[in-house]
Design a protein around this motif. Sequence first.
Motif, PDB file in Angstrom:
ATOM      1  N   VAL A  47       0.871  -1.176   0.000  1.00 47.25           N
ATOM      2  CA  VAL A  47       0.000   0.000   0.000  1.00 47.25           C
ATOM      3  C   VAL A  47       0.903   1.220   0.000  1.00 47.25           C
ATOM      4  O   VAL A  47       1.431   1.620   1.024  1.00 47.25           O
ATOM      5  N   ILE A  72      -2.328   6.397  -0.350  1.00 47.80           N
ATOM      6  CA  ILE A  72      -3.603   6.383   0.380  1.00 47.80           C
ATOM      7  C   ILE A  72      -4.283   7.739   0.208  1.00 47.80           C
ATOM      8  O   ILE A  72      -3.635   8.792   0.294  1.00 47.80           O
ATOM      9  N   LEU A  92      -5.233   2.661  -1.636  1.00 47.10           N
ATOM     10  CA  LEU A  92      -6.245   2.553  -0.570  1.00 47.10           C
ATOM     11  C   LEU A  92      -6.958   3.891  -0.406  1.00 47.10           C
ATOM     12  O   LEU A  92      -6.313   4.942  -0.314  1.00 47.10           O
ATOM     13  N   TRP A 113     -15.629  -2.536   2.971  1.00 50.45           N
ATOM     14  CA  TRP A 113     -14.614  -2.239   1.972  1.00 50.45           C
ATOM     15  C   TRP A 113     -14.876  -2.971   0.672  1.00 50.45           C
ATOM     16  O   TRP A 113     -15.510  -4.033   0.649  1.00 50.45           O
ATOM     17  N   ARG A 140     -13.107  -4.111  -2.975  1.00 56.87           N
ATOM     18  CA  ARG A 140     -11.846  -4.310  -3.685  1.00 56.87           C
ATOM     19  C   ARG A 140     -12.077  -4.131  -5.166  1.00 56.87           C
ATOM     20  O   ARG A 140     -13.004  -4.707  -5.737  1.00 56.87           O
TER      21      ARG A 140
END
Lengths: 568, 127
Positions: A487, A490, B15, B98, B100
Amino acid sequence: MNAATREIAGATYKAVRFAEHGDEGIDGATAVREVWPGETRSIPEPAIANSLPYQFTWHGGSVYGMPETFRHALPLRMFTARAAIVVGHDGALEFENGLFHQDSTAFLKPHVPSSLFRRQDDRLWVRSAPETIAPTDKYFLGFNAEWRNYGHVLTDVLPILYFYKSELMREGYKLVVPPLPEAGVHDQLIELLEIDREQLYAMPNDRVRFNDLSFTTAISLWSQTGLLNIAAEALIDRALARAGDRAQARHLPDKLLYLSRQDATTRRLLHEPGLIKRLERLGFEVVLCSQLTLEEQILLFQQAEMVVGPHGAALVNLLFCRPGARALELFPEYCVQPHYRGLAAWRKLQYGYLVGTSFEHENSRVVQDSWGNDFVIDEDLVIETVAGMLASRSSARAATINLGEQPEPRPAVRSITTSVDAGSPPGEYLVSDEKITFGNFDIHLLNGDNSRDFVDRDDVFFMAKNTAYIDGYQELKDDFRSRSLAVRTILEIGIFRGGSAPFLHRLFNAERVVCVDRMPGPVIPLENYRKQHPNVITSRYGINQADRTANEPDDRNRIFHAHRSRGR
Amino acid sequence: MSQMIETEFSTPIDLVVDDASHFYEETKAAFETVFPYVRPGGIYVIEDWSWAHDAPAQQAGHYWADKLALTNLLFQLIMLQSVPGIIDYIGLRPGLAWFRKGSSALPKGTFRIDEHALSRGRKLNLI
């Protein structure tokens, strides 16, 4: 006629010159005592919109207040002059040597016909005669030129009256009070503080010579003493006692108040009826403070859970709210100043503000400057902010989580090793119900209804997530890891107190975290963190999640930022 | 939002965490704007989806009484999962949902959930 005097409208006026201030006193008066020096304690920064600049606008220009004056209570100094003159209803002070006490002229209104002061040629002039001589006694000056203004009386004069009541009354000092029989709120203060009316000396609208006159350093929110809180508490106690059963019957503060300015001639919110309609749906009641007595206002604001209103004197009633109550101030574009923010901090309230757009309306009162202009403000934003501020009290979020947590007892502290995203160094965090710790970096967690403990804390990190959320994000992290994905970037929409961005950064070991929020910001803890991680964290304020294209803040926020940037 | 993303991100986003208004319309608009910028396999989190079902929210005078439940968006995203390539997995916890991202490239600026989640011409009654 020499240069020091002149004829104005048939009367003789003399030029005002000011006395020098020294450490030990004033040229013309002697410092005789210092009151409650122990009250130099710090007061907290206000909550929610902790970004309101100490800069404010005044008659179209920008002025800076001293941040320290909002953070520390100063001692009150008392001076005595052997012979001095108090000028009419203005309360300004002239010493025996003919020099004036500059502090006491700060709020003069020479344009008011009954004032004995006039301005001409950029100079201040005062009527030189007639003059009355007060009976020989020792006197204490108990008002200033703002005694007609509800807000100033409470912030500037109340502490002085309380000082008189608690220290000087029993020593036999006479109290010098405003001249008119309709002394209004000043007189209500005398009544509520139970000051002996036998000891009052009511001014005629004249210059009055006193042979022994004591006075204090000028008090305002810019230079406030610890007496303000004490005096406010005394007033509240007295009002509650007088209300008797009525007051005893009341329960937790649950009133939502909107302070209308519909009876004002300046700074009116032009679409107030529409906003009121929406606020009423949330349970707000509309209050016209000018219709209430001081006592009624004290009792009403004691019951306030939240107060919303345009900038104006009614907001001084925040003084009578209980600690933890919410206050949302709506500023016109050219009248942004931290007066009530300071008051809210004094009273440990949760304070927020929004800035509207000043508006030249055909019905607007013509004023010499933009200070009094009417204004408009984004109603959606007001409602959203109100809901947000109220949510931190008994949030739906807290209720949800508490229910969800019950079945699974957990150890008080547990340790989780977070090994790795692809290419990331291993990390570890400790989590308890109170906080999550990465190395020596703490982020406080939502735990029951504790968010109120953190809304005014700029020195710690807090996020409105509890341990159940940590578990959820750990599951996400495991999911990424199981797919050998890192990740790196963000986007966080919604900043709140700024603790969640560091959490996401640390948990995922991200390379870049961009945080956006609709509020004008800045959120101080996040900004502090951003400064330490300038290449990782970016904060963008004033961006609405529902605005599909925006890159720039809304207009109202651009105005706000323009105010800020001018001084930087 | 889209211009902000174009300015701030040079690569697809791994994210996204939406912890903003928690209102249906606003959160849906943000999802439609931002989700196309999420990389395949990236995750879009919506926090506090269940506020409308809490006990305090059942009161007539609740401060969000006139707001639609965020759960409506979840229902629509469940329907959207029927379309291959858009959402390939949905995770659900109390307070945390969430989504995906699948492998399809979605149109930036014009992506609309309702245009993809086919429902035989019938509409959900929003709660």
